[in-house]
Design a protein around this motif. Structure first.
Motif, PDB file in Angstrom:
ATOM      1  N   LEU A   1       0.842  -1.190   0.000  1.00 26.99           N
ATOM      2  CA  LEU A   1       0.000   0.000   0.000  1.00 26.99           C
ATOM      3  C   LEU A   1       0.875   1.236   0.000  1.00 26.99           C
ATOM      4  O   LEU A   1       2.031   1.192   0.428  1.00 26.99           O
ATOM      5  N   ASP A   2       0.306   2.331  -0.457  1.00 28.03           N
ATOM      6  CA  ASP A   2       1.028   3.588  -0.619  1.00 28.03           C
ATOM      7  C   ASP A   2       0.638   4.545   0.499  1.00 28.03           C
ATOM      8  O   ASP A   2      -0.503   5.009   0.560  1.00 28.03           O
TER       9      ASP A   2
ATOM     10  N   LYS B   1      -1.177   7.824  -0.117  1.00 28.84           N
ATOM     11  CA  LYS B   1      -2.585   7.803  -0.534  1.00 28.84           C
ATOM     12  C   LYS B   1      -3.541   7.520   0.612  1.00 28.84           C
ATOM     13  O   LYS B   1      -4.753   7.397   0.403  1.00 28.84           O
ATOM     14  N   LEU B   2      -3.003   7.396   1.827  1.00 28.46           N
ATOM     15  CA  LEU B   2      -3.860   7.138   2.997  1.00 28.46           C
ATOM     16  C   LEU B   2      -4.414   8.470   3.503  1.00 28.46           C
ATOM     17  O   LEU B   2      -4.056   8.955   4.572  1.00 28.46           O
TER      18      LEU B   2
ATOM     19  N   SER C   1     -10.656   7.305   2.415  1.00 31.98           N
ATOM     20  CA  SER C   1      -9.897   7.201   1.179  1.00 31.98           C
ATOM     21  C   SER C   1      -9.867   5.754   0.698  1.00 31.98           C
ATOM     22  O   SER C   1      -9.932   4.804   1.480  1.00 31.98           O
ATOM     23  N   GLU C   2      -9.765   5.590  -0.606  1.00 28.94           N
ATOM     24  CA  GLU C   2      -9.769   4.251  -1.194  1.00 28.94           C
ATOM     25  C   GLU C   2      -8.619   3.405  -0.665  1.00 28.94           C
ATOM     26  O   GLU C   2      -8.790   2.218  -0.362  1.00 28.94           O
ATOM     27  N   GLU C   3      -7.432   4.009  -0.541  1.00 27.66           N
ATOM     28  CA  GLU C   3      -6.272   3.250  -0.083  1.00 27.66           C
ATOM     29  C   GLU C   3      -6.424   2.840   1.379  1.00 27.66           C
ATOM     30  O   GLU C   3      -6.034   1.726   1.763  1.00 27.66           O
TER      31      GLU C   3
ATOM     32  N   ARG D   1      -8.802  -0.030   1.484  1.00 29.19           N
ATOM     33  CA  ARG D   1      -8.112  -1.227   0.996  1.00 29.19           C
ATOM     34  C   ARG D   1      -7.216  -1.806   2.090  1.00 29.19           C
ATOM     35  O   ARG D   1      -7.197  -3.033   2.301  1.00 29.19           O
ATOM     36  N   MET D   2      -6.482  -0.934   2.780  1.00 26.51           N
ATOM     37  CA  MET D   2      -5.594  -1.397   3.836  1.00 26.51           C
ATOM     38  C   MET D   2      -6.368  -2.113   4.940  1.00 26.51           C
ATOM     39  O   MET D   2      -6.001  -3.216   5.366  1.00 26.51           O
TER      40      MET D   2
END
Length: 253
Positions: A73-74, A77-78, A83-85, A88-89
């Protein structure tokens, strides 16, 4: 420095595992590194190299392997909980089962038995964020194996319910270092207090450092929360612990 990626067979399929160790000498005491929530990426490999450079055989298993290969993960982008990231995390975190990770750990330990560069003596483990909790799980699941553990800005060692990691702390036979961020609002130092009470109640050798001004993820270079002073202090204490406990010392608390 030697390094490569191994594929270790587990009950959930092959698990990519980054290994690194000095080119000369050995066999070297083993240190298993448990990743943070962002996965096995270059920053984590660099930290593994730092441990290896101090004279250890380091293994970093990809704990997200049941969900796909090479998941990372980036951090940039958190951007908030919606947020999408971030979503996802947390989807990966919520699906990651501690017992399954201990099964993966057993697979790593089995693999290491055939590694000529890896010592069969007492082993260490270090983990960041969710990996900090997994350090406690490893030391309680394999008390005769792990003589030293370092849990750095750990997440949810104390949780609700009978399966909380801190409730098994009495099983530990090695020594534990815990690094906490004094400015960590995600897992504030007071959240660790029930675990500290268990360490003291069972007479487990331990050190708990609260680094004032340090936030969650203070150990991770490149992340906004990286705190150089706290990170260096935690590295110093971690490597000191490994020197003391991984040179053939008996597993006694």
């Amino acid at each position: 420095m030697s390094e490569r990626e191994e594929r270790i067979e587990t009950s959930d399929g092959p698990m990519a595992t980054f290994v690194t160790y000095p080119d000369e000498g050995g066999p070297f005491p083993v240190v298993v590194v448990y990743m943070d929530a962002l996965g096995v990426r270059e920053e984590l490999r660099a930290m593994g190299r730092r441990i290896a450079d101090a004279g250890y055989f380091v293994a970093i298993p990809d704990l997200y392997h049941p969900f796909g290969e090479g998941i990372t993960l980036d951090a940039s982008k958190l951007n908030g909980p919606e947020s999408e990231e971030m979503q996802r995390m947390f989807s990966y975190i919520q699906r990651l089962d501690d017992q399954a990770v201990m099964d993966d750990t057993r697979a790593v330990l089995d693999y290491l038995e055939g590694e000529r560069s890896a010592s069969g003596g007492p082993k260490g483990c270090v983990g960041f964020c969710l990996g900090g909790r997994l350090v406690v799980r490893a030391m309680t699941t394999f008390p005769d194996v792990f003589a030293a553990g370092s849990a750095l800005h750990p997440s949810f060692i104390v949780a609700e319910g009978p399966d909380s990691a801190h409730l098994a702390i009495g099983e530990i036979r090695g020594e534990l270092y815990v690094g906490l961020g004094g400015a960590d609002t995600f897992q504030p130092p007071e959240a660790f207090e029930p675990a500290r009470a268990e360490l003291e109640r069972h007479g487990i050798r331990h050190v708990v450092d609260v680094h004032e001004g340090a936030d969650h993820s203070y150990m991770i270079p490149g992340e906004p929360a990286f705190h150089d002073e706290a990170s260096e202090r935690s590295w110093e204490r971690t490597l000191e612990l490994f020197r003391d406990r991984l040179q053939g010392a008996p597993l006694t608390a």
